[in-house]
Motif scaffolding. Structure first.
Motif, PDB file in Angstrom:
ATOM      1  N   LEU A  17     -11.446  -5.846  21.196  1.00 20.27           N
ATOM      2  CA  LEU A  17     -12.067  -6.534  20.063  1.00 20.27           C
ATOM      3  C   LEU A  17     -12.237  -8.024  20.346  1.00 20.27           C
ATOM      4  N   LEU A  18     -11.231  -8.638  20.932  1.00 16.40           N
ATOM      5  CA  LEU A  18     -11.315 -10.058  21.280  1.00 16.40           C
ATOM      6  C   LEU A  18     -12.402 -10.298  22.327  1.00 16.40           C
ATOM      7  N   LEU A  20     -15.053  -8.461  23.001  1.00 11.36           N
ATOM      8  CA  LEU A  20     -16.384  -8.270  22.421  1.00 11.36           C
ATOM      9  C   LEU A  20     -16.760  -9.420  21.492  1.00 11.36           C
ATOM     10  N   LEU A  21     -15.796  -9.926  20.733  1.00 11.56           N
ATOM     11  CA  LEU A  21     -16.082 -11.053  19.844  1.00 11.56           C
ATOM     12  C   LEU A  21     -16.425 -12.318  20.627  1.00 11.56           C
ATOM     13  N   ILE A  22     -15.719 -12.560  21.725  1.00 12.75           N
ATOM     14  CA  ILE A  22     -16.020 -13.724  22.567  1.00 12.75           C
ATOM     15  C   ILE A  22     -17.421 -13.587  23.159  1.00 12.75           C
ATOM     16  N   SER A  23     -17.710 -12.429  23.718  1.00 11.77           N
ATOM     17  CA  SER A  23     -19.027 -12.206  24.331  1.00 11.77           C
ATOM     18  C   SER A  23     -20.141 -12.281  23.299  1.00 11.77           C
ATOM     19  N   LEU A  24     -19.914 -11.655  22.161  1.00  7.91           N
ATOM     20  CA  LEU A  24     -20.922 -11.652  21.102  1.00  7.91           C
ATOM     21  C   LEU A  24     -21.122 -13.051  20.535  1.00  7.91           C
ATOM     22  N   GLY A  25     -20.019 -13.775  20.322  1.00  8.95           N
ATOM     23  CA  GLY A  25     -20.115 -15.144  19.814  1.00  8.95           C
ATOM     24  C   GLY A  25     -20.877 -16.055  20.763  1.00  8.95           C
ATOM     25  N   ALA A  26     -20.592 -15.932  22.054  1.00  6.59           N
ATOM     26  CA  ALA A  26     -21.299 -16.752  23.050  1.00  6.59           C
ATOM     27  C   ALA A  26     -22.781 -16.389  23.097  1.00  6.59           C
ATOM     28  N   ALA A  27     -23.072 -15.098  22.968  1.00  5.87           N
ATOM     29  CA  ALA A  27     -24.473 -14.662  22.992  1.00  5.87           C
ATOM     30  C   ALA A  27     -25.224 -15.170  21.760  1.00  5.87           C
ATOM     31  N   LEU A  28     -24.599 -15.099  20.605  1.00  6.79           N
ATOM     32  CA  LEU A  28     -25.249 -15.588  19.385  1.00  6.79           C
ATOM     33  C   LEU A  28     -25.436 -17.101  19.423  1.00  6.79           C
ATOM     34  N   ALA A  29     -24.443 -17.808  19.960  1.00  4.07           N
ATOM     35  CA  ALA A  29     -24.564 -19.270  20.082  1.00  4.07           C
ATOM     36  C   ALA A  29     -25.716 -19.630  21.014  1.00  4.07           C
ATOM     37  N   GLY A  30     -25.838 -18.932  22.117  1.00  3.21           N
ATOM     38  CA  GLY A  30     -26.939 -19.187  23.041  1.00  3.21           C
ATOM     39  C   GLY A  30     -28.284 -18.803  22.469  1.00  3.21           C
ATOM     40  N   THR A  36     -31.104 -21.281  27.694  1.00  7.16           N
ATOM     41  CA  THR A  36     -31.521 -20.355  28.741  1.00  7.16           C
ATOM     42  C   THR A  36     -30.294 -19.590  29.215  1.00  7.16           C
ATOM     43  N   PHE A  37     -30.443 -18.293  29.364  1.00  3.40           N
ATOM     44  CA  PHE A  37     -29.354 -17.429  29.813  1.00  3.40           C
ATOM     45  C   PHE A  37     -29.057 -17.720  31.273  1.00  3.40           C
ATOM     46  N   THR A  38     -27.800 -18.128  31.555  1.00  2.46           N
ATOM     47  CA  THR A  38     -27.402 -18.516  32.906  1.00  2.46           C
ATOM     48  C   THR A  38     -26.329 -17.567  33.444  1.00  2.46           C
ATOM     49  N   ASP A  39     -25.915 -17.796  34.676  1.00  4.68           N
ATOM     50  CA  ASP A  39     -24.874 -16.982  35.280  1.00  4.68           C
ATOM     51  C   ASP A  39     -23.540 -17.166  34.549  1.00  4.68           C
ATOM     52  N   LYS A  40     -23.296 -18.350  34.033  1.00  6.13           N
ATOM     53  CA  LYS A  40     -22.083 -18.593  33.240  1.00  6.13           C
ATOM     54  C   LYS A  40     -22.087 -17.718  31.992  1.00  6.13           C
ATOM     55  N   ASP A  41     -23.229 -17.588  31.359  1.00  2.00           N
ATOM     56  CA  ASP A  41     -23.353 -16.746  30.175  1.00  2.00           C
ATOM     57  C   ASP A  41     -23.181 -15.264  30.534  1.00  2.00           C
ATOM     58  N   ARG A  42     -23.655 -14.886  31.695  1.00  2.00           N
ATOM     59  CA  ARG A  42     -23.472 -13.515  32.178  1.00  2.00           C
ATOM     60  C   ARG A  42     -21.987 -13.218  32.328  1.00  2.00           C
ATOM     61  N   LYS A  43     -21.244 -14.192  32.835  1.00  2.49           N
ATOM     62  CA  LYS A  43     -19.802 -14.004  33.021  1.00  2.49           C
ATOM     63  C   LYS A  43     -19.070 -13.885  31.689  1.00  2.49           C
ATOM     64  N   LEU A  44     -19.547 -14.589  30.661  1.00  4.21           N
ATOM     65  CA  LEU A  44     -18.957 -14.435  29.334  1.00  4.21           C
ATOM     66  C   LEU A  44     -19.228 -13.032  28.789  1.00  4.21           C
ATOM     67  N   GLY A  45     -20.392 -12.492  29.076  1.00  3.35           N
ATOM     68  CA  GLY A  45     -20.698 -11.118  28.687  1.00  3.35           C
ATOM     69  C   GLY A  45     -19.842 -10.112  29.431  1.00  3.35           C
ATOM     70  N   LEU A  46     -19.426 -10.484  30.612  1.00  8.03           N
ATOM     71  CA  LEU A  46     -18.593  -9.613  31.438  1.00  8.03           C
ATOM     72  C   LEU A  46     -17.206  -9.389  30.818  1.00  8.03           C
ATOM     73  N   ILE A  47     -16.746 -10.344  30.008  1.00  4.33           N
ATOM     74  CA  ILE A  47     -15.448 -10.201  29.342  1.00  4.33           C
ATOM     75  C   ILE A  47     -15.452  -8.954  28.458  1.00  4.33           C
ATOM     76  N   GLY A  48     -16.498  -8.792  27.668  1.00  2.95           N
ATOM     77  CA  GLY A  48     -16.608  -7.609  26.811  1.00  2.95           C
ATOM     78  C   GLY A  48     -16.767  -6.335  27.616  1.00  2.95           C
ATOM     79  N   LEU A  49     -17.529  -6.411  28.686  1.00  2.00           N
ATOM     80  CA  LEU A  49     -17.758  -5.230  29.529  1.00  2.00           C
ATOM     81  C   LEU A  49     -16.463  -4.759  30.195  1.00  2.00           C
ATOM     82  N   ILE A  50     -15.727  -5.662  30.781  1.00  2.00           N
ATOM     83  CA  ILE A  50     -14.496  -5.289  31.494  1.00  2.00           C
ATOM     84  C   ILE A  50     -13.464  -4.700  30.538  1.00  2.00           C
ATOM     85  N   THR A  51     -13.270  -5.338  29.385  1.00  2.00           N
ATOM     86  CA  THR A  51     -12.251  -4.826  28.455  1.00  2.00           C
ATOM     87  C   THR A  51     -12.626  -3.450  27.915  1.00  2.00           C
TER      88      THR A  51
END
Length: 145
Positions: A17-18, A20-30, A36-51
């Motif tokens: 849950l944490l 997904l919330l971090i990844s979703l929050g970063a995506a909504l903020a962007g 522009t979606f960058t590699d740093k943003d991709r890595k934030l999305g990876l947090i939700g994917l890995i968990t």
């Protein structure tokens, strides 16, 4: 082993849950910040994917060793709402949620540097997955209850 795996799966849900919330929050903020979606943003999305992927691995193992999982599959179990939740509804919904997270991340990683489309992909797919997860968490056995 079973009890330890059950506790691991239950407490790992907090990290899912944490993540997904971090990844979703970063995506909504962007997305709303017209970034522009960058590699740093991709890595934030990876947090939700890995968990979520770790959780589904633990969950599938638990599904096959638990007396509430695949060994409970019968017509009588379908009549009992708690048995049906553990045997069918929870696992199926969680697999669908993990597939949605995977699709959202996979689409987004191809959109690096192409405006905010990567944020949109993560926001939509992760939000739907989060809703599905929240709907089918077996709250009756949630840690702390």
């Amino acid at each position: 082993m079973y009890t330890g795996l059950q506790h691991l799966h239950s407490y790992m849900a907090y990290l899912v849950l944490l993540g997904l919330l971090i990844s979703l929050g970063a995506a909504l903020a962007g997305l709303f910040g017209n970034k522009t979606f960058t590699d740093k943003d991709r890595k934030l999305g990876l947090i939700g994917l890995i968990t979520t992927h770790l959780q589904i691995v633990f969950g599938l193992i638990l599904y096959f060793v638990s007396p509430l999982g695949v060994s409970n599959f019968s017509g009588d179990s379908m009549k009992d709402s708690v048995s049906r939740l553990y045997m069918l509804e929870h696992p199926l919904t969680m697999v669908i949620a993990v597939v949605l997270v995977t699709i959202g991340y996979s689409k987004a990683k191809r959109l690096i540097g192409q405006g905010s489309a990567g944020f949109k992909s993560i926001a939509i797919f992760y939000a739907i997955a989060l809703i599905l997860i929240l709907v089918r968490i077996p709250w009756i056995s949630w840690p702390g209850n």
